[in-house]
Design a protein around this motif. Structure first.
Motif, PDB file in Angstrom:
ATOM      1  N   THR A  21     -39.729 -82.455 111.891  1.00  0.00           N
ATOM      2  CA  THR A  21     -39.963 -83.885 112.084  1.00  0.00           C
ATOM      3  C   THR A  21     -39.325 -84.456 113.344  1.00  0.00           C
ATOM      4  O   THR A  21     -39.833 -85.435 113.896  1.00  0.00           O
ATOM      5  CB  THR A  21     -39.489 -84.684 110.865  1.00  0.00           C
ATOM      6  OG1 THR A  21     -38.087 -84.431 110.663  1.00  0.00           O
ATOM      7  CG2 THR A  21     -40.266 -84.298 109.621  1.00  0.00           C
ATOM      8  N   ASP A  22     -38.255 -83.859 113.821  1.00  0.00           N
ATOM      9  CA  ASP A  22     -37.609 -84.359 115.037  1.00  0.00           C
ATOM     10  C   ASP A  22     -38.074 -83.612 116.288  1.00  0.00           C
ATOM     11  O   ASP A  22     -37.568 -83.827 117.376  1.00  0.00           O
ATOM     12  CB  ASP A  22     -36.086 -84.329 114.920  1.00  0.00           C
ATOM     13  CG  ASP A  22     -35.521 -82.954 114.631  1.00  0.00           C
ATOM     14  OD1 ASP A  22     -36.307 -81.985 114.440  1.00  0.00           O
ATOM     15  OD2 ASP A  22     -34.293 -82.827 114.570  1.00  0.00           O
ATOM     16  N   ALA A  23     -39.072 -82.755 116.126  1.00  0.00           N
ATOM     17  CA  ALA A  23     -39.677 -82.049 117.253  1.00  0.00           C
ATOM     18  C   ALA A  23     -41.136 -82.474 117.402  1.00  0.00           C
ATOM     19  O   ALA A  23     -41.982 -81.711 117.868  1.00  0.00           O
ATOM     20  CB  ALA A  23     -39.566 -80.539 117.078  1.00  0.00           C
ATOM     21  N   MET A  24     -41.433 -83.695 116.963  1.00  0.00           N
ATOM     22  CA  MET A  24     -42.779 -84.250 117.110  1.00  0.00           C
ATOM     23  C   MET A  24     -42.678 -85.750 117.329  1.00  0.00           C
ATOM     24  O   MET A  24     -41.677 -86.371 116.966  1.00  0.00           O
ATOM     25  CB  MET A  24     -43.649 -83.936 115.895  1.00  0.00           C
ATOM     26  CG  MET A  24     -43.193 -84.546 114.588  1.00  0.00           C
ATOM     27  SD  MET A  24     -44.281 -84.182 113.189  1.00  0.00           S
ATOM     28  CE  MET A  24     -43.986 -82.449 112.920  1.00  0.00           C
ATOM     29  N   THR A  25     -43.710 -86.287 117.917  1.00  0.00           N
ATOM     30  CA  THR A  25     -43.773 -87.726 118.136  1.00  0.00           C
ATOM     31  C   THR A  25     -45.226 -88.138 118.322  1.00  0.00           C
ATOM     32  O   THR A  25     -46.125 -87.298 118.351  1.00  0.00           O
ATOM     33  CB  THR A  25     -42.903 -88.153 119.333  1.00  0.00           C
ATOM     34  OG1 THR A  25     -42.790 -89.580 119.340  1.00  0.00           O
ATOM     35  CG2 THR A  25     -43.465 -87.671 120.650  1.00  0.00           C
ATOM     36  N   ASP A  26     -45.426 -89.429 118.430  1.00  0.00           N
ATOM     37  CA  ASP A  26     -46.766 -90.015 118.510  1.00  0.00           C
ATOM     38  C   ASP A  26     -46.692 -91.244 119.390  1.00  0.00           C
ATOM     39  O   ASP A  26     -45.640 -91.879 119.483  1.00  0.00           O
ATOM     40  CB  ASP A  26     -47.211 -90.408 117.092  1.00  0.00           C
ATOM     41  CG  ASP A  26     -48.705 -90.541 116.943  1.00  0.00           C
ATOM     42  OD1 ASP A  26     -49.287 -91.432 117.595  1.00  0.00           O
ATOM     43  OD2 ASP A  26     -49.291 -89.777 116.162  1.00  0.00           O
ATOM     44  N   ARG A  27     -47.779 -91.602 120.002  1.00  0.00           N
ATOM     45  CA  ARG A  27     -47.818 -92.845 120.788  1.00  0.00           C
ATOM     46  C   ARG A  27     -47.763 -94.074 119.894  1.00  0.00           C
ATOM     47  O   ARG A  27     -47.369 -95.144 120.338  1.00  0.00           O
ATOM     48  CB  ARG A  27     -49.078 -92.906 121.636  1.00  0.00           C
ATOM     49  CG  ARG A  27     -49.071 -91.952 122.775  1.00  0.00           C
ATOM     50  CD  ARG A  27     -50.377 -92.022 123.559  1.00  0.00           C
ATOM     51  NE  ARG A  27     -50.413 -90.943 124.508  1.00  0.00           N
ATOM     52  CZ  ARG A  27     -50.279 -91.100 125.810  1.00  0.00           C
ATOM     53  NH1 ARG A  27     -50.111 -92.294 126.318  1.00  0.00           N
ATOM     54  NH2 ARG A  27     -50.307 -90.057 126.606  1.00  0.00           N
ATOM     55  N   VAL A  28     -48.179 -93.926 118.640  1.00  0.00           N
ATOM     56  CA  VAL A  28     -48.228 -95.053 117.711  1.00  0.00           C
ATOM     57  C   VAL A  28     -47.218 -94.804 116.594  1.00  0.00           C
ATOM     58  O   VAL A  28     -47.400 -93.891 115.782  1.00  0.00           O
ATOM     59  CB  VAL A  28     -49.655 -95.228 117.144  1.00  0.00           C
ATOM     60  CG1 VAL A  28     -49.714 -96.389 116.158  1.00  0.00           C
ATOM     61  CG2 VAL A  28     -50.666 -95.405 118.270  1.00  0.00           C
ATOM     62  N   LEU A  29     -46.165 -95.602 116.561  1.00  0.00           N
ATOM     63  CA  LEU A  29     -45.091 -95.424 115.594  1.00  0.00           C
ATOM     64  C   LEU A  29     -45.615 -95.455 114.157  1.00  0.00           C
ATOM     65  O   LEU A  29     -45.228 -94.628 113.334  1.00  0.00           O
ATOM     66  CB  LEU A  29     -44.022 -96.507 115.792  1.00  0.00           C
ATOM     67  CG  LEU A  29     -42.802 -96.434 114.880  1.00  0.00           C
ATOM     68  CD1 LEU A  29     -42.047 -95.123 115.078  1.00  0.00           C
ATOM     69  CD2 LEU A  29     -41.881 -97.619 115.134  1.00  0.00           C
ATOM     70  N   GLU A  30     -46.515 -96.376 113.853  1.00  0.00           N
ATOM     71  CA  GLU A  30     -47.055 -96.480 112.498  1.00  0.00           C
ATOM     72  C   GLU A  30     -47.836 -95.222 112.108  1.00  0.00           C
ATOM     73  O   GLU A  30     -47.767 -94.771 110.969  1.00  0.00           O
ATOM     74  CB  GLU A  30     -47.947 -97.728 112.348  1.00  0.00           C
ATOM     75  CG  GLU A  30     -47.204 -99.030 112.489  1.00  0.00           C
ATOM     76  CD  GLU A  30     -47.004 -99.469 113.951  1.00  0.00           C
ATOM     77  OE1 GLU A  30     -47.499 -98.787 114.891  1.00  0.00           O
ATOM     78  OE2 GLU A  30     -46.323-100.487 114.152  1.00  0.00           O
ATOM     79  N   SER A  84     -41.076 -80.865 104.927  1.00  0.00           N
ATOM     80  CA  SER A  84     -40.599 -81.435 106.184  1.00  0.00           C
ATOM     81  C   SER A  84     -39.086 -81.358 106.282  1.00  0.00           C
ATOM     82  O   SER A  84     -38.395 -81.476 105.267  1.00  0.00           O
ATOM     83  CB  SER A  84     -41.031 -82.898 106.298  1.00  0.00           C
ATOM     84  OG  SER A  84     -42.434 -83.000 106.343  1.00  0.00           O
ATOM     85  N   GLY A  85     -38.603 -81.181 107.503  1.00  0.00           N
ATOM     86  CA  GLY A  85     -37.169 -81.167 107.744  1.00  0.00           C
ATOM     87  C   GLY A  85     -36.894 -81.259 109.230  1.00  0.00           C
ATOM     88  O   GLY A  85     -37.807 -81.302 110.054  1.00  0.00           O
ATOM     89  N   THR A  86     -35.627 -81.278 109.564  1.00  0.00           N
ATOM     90  CA  THR A  86     -35.218 -81.360 110.958  1.00  0.00           C
ATOM     91  C   THR A  86     -35.191 -79.973 111.590  1.00  0.00           C
ATOM     92  O   THR A  86     -35.274 -78.946 110.898  1.00  0.00           O
ATOM     93  CB  THR A  86     -33.813 -81.975 111.076  1.00  0.00           C
ATOM     94  OG1 THR A  86     -32.879 -81.078 110.453  1.00  0.00           O
ATOM     95  CG2 THR A  86     -33.751 -83.359 110.424  1.00  0.00           C
ATOM     96  N   THR A  87     -35.035 -79.964 112.893  1.00  0.00           N
ATOM     97  CA  THR A  87     -34.868 -78.710 113.611  1.00  0.00           C
ATOM     98  C   THR A  87     -33.682 -77.922 113.037  1.00  0.00           C
ATOM     99  O   THR A  87     -33.794 -76.710 112.811  1.00  0.00           O
ATOM    100  CB  THR A  87     -34.662 -78.993 115.118  1.00  0.00           C
ATOM    101  OG1 THR A  87     -35.867 -79.592 115.615  1.00  0.00           O
ATOM    102  CG2 THR A  87     -34.346 -77.744 115.891  1.00  0.00           C
ATOM    103  N   ALA A  88     -32.590 -78.600 112.784  1.00  0.00           N
ATOM    104  CA  ALA A  88     -31.403 -77.923 112.228  1.00  0.00           C
ATOM    105  C   ALA A  88     -31.720 -77.318 110.864  1.00  0.00           C
ATOM    106  O   ALA A  88     -31.307 -76.182 110.582  1.00  0.00           O
ATOM    107  CB  ALA A  88     -30.238 -78.904 112.128  1.00  0.00           C
ATOM    108  N   ASP A  89     -32.451 -78.034 110.015  1.00  0.00           N
ATOM    109  CA  ASP A  89     -32.838 -77.504 108.704  1.00  0.00           C
ATOM    110  C   ASP A  89     -33.632 -76.206 108.853  1.00  0.00           C
ATOM    111  O   ASP A  89     -33.383 -75.224 108.148  1.00  0.00           O
ATOM    112  CB  ASP A  89     -33.704 -78.502 107.927  1.00  0.00           C
ATOM    113  CG  ASP A  89     -32.988 -79.786 107.563  1.00  0.00           C
ATOM    114  OD1 ASP A  89     -31.756 -79.783 107.438  1.00  0.00           O
ATOM    115  OD2 ASP A  89     -33.701 -80.808 107.401  1.00  0.00           O
ATOM    116  N   ILE A  90     -34.561 -76.218 109.779  1.00  0.00           N
ATOM    117  CA  ILE A  90     -35.429 -75.045 109.996  1.00  0.00           C
ATOM    118  C   ILE A  90     -34.627 -73.885 110.570  1.00  0.00           C
ATOM    119  O   ILE A  90     -34.737 -72.740 110.108  1.00  0.00           O
ATOM    120  CB  ILE A  90     -36.616 -75.426 110.874  1.00  0.00           C
ATOM    121  CG1 ILE A  90     -37.529 -76.385 110.081  1.00  0.00           C
ATOM    122  CG2 ILE A  90     -37.380 -74.211 111.353  1.00  0.00           C
ATOM    123  CD1 ILE A  90     -38.522 -77.155 110.898  1.00  0.00           C
TER     124      ILE A  90
END
Length: 186
Positions: free
Chosen positions: A150-159, A175-181
């Motif tokens: 989840t912290d290694a992805m993003t989008d132009r639209v926050l919603e 889903s999890g963070t990079t550290a979790d993975i």
């Protein structure tokens, strides 16, 4: 929450390319790229496959179909499809060029993963609600265990980013963070 990763899990990073990364994102892009790089290093160190996906929609059928939001007809810069310098690829990584939102559609991705007996994938990249979600839907339909960084992805639209994370991804995987993975790789 990431409960486990399959023994044969591949990292699949979507559209972390120079031509896509311009513009505002839901998360700071530097953080997304830093986390993607950490995942690449972690998978390389674990001897697991790394898949680097870019998009070149030029001439694809979907770009010519009727829709409310038309694709801009502007010329793409020469480096449009080049992967961002922050992503530490290796020559033996799997490189896939897709022409739609889905990295499995009309590409060799599924065949490449099957050759390596991959049963699970970790997804990251841009945009969360487009390339990542499109690829995740196909991966789930093909029976892969899907994990989302989840912290290694993003989008132009926050919603749209939050909608994918909150309502769509839980139906397809964990889903999890990079550290979790990275902790599950050990």
């Amino acid at each position: 929450m990431i409960t486990e990763l399959d023994q044969q899990t591949a990292l699949v990073l979507i559209d972390l390319q120079k031509g896509i990364l311009a513009g505002d994102k839901a998360h700071p892009l530097e953080d997304v790229l830093k986390n993607a790089a950490a995942l690449v290093d972690g998978f390389h160190n674990a001897g697991l496959p790394v898949v680097i996906v870019n998009i070149n929609p030029g001439g694809a059928a979907w770009t010519r179909s009727r829709k409310d939001a038309q694709m801009p007809a502007s010329k793409k810069p020469d480096d449009f499809t080049e992967i961002a310098d922050e992503v530490p690829t290796r020559p033996d990584d799997i490189f896939v060029t897709k022409h739609t939102w889905n990295a499995f559609f009309e590409t060799e991705l599924h065949n490449e993963l099957q050759k390596r007996n991959v049963t699970g994938i970790v997804l990251g990249g841009v945009s969360t609600s487009i390339g990542v979600e499109g690829t995740a839907r196909a991966a789930a339909e093909l029976g892969y265990n899907v994990s989302f960084a989840t912290d290694a992805m993003t989008d132009r639209v926050l919603e749209a980013h939050h909608n994918s994370l909150q309502y769509i991804f839980p139906r397809m995987g964990e889903s999890g963070t990079t550290a979790d993975i990275l902790n599950k790789l050990k």
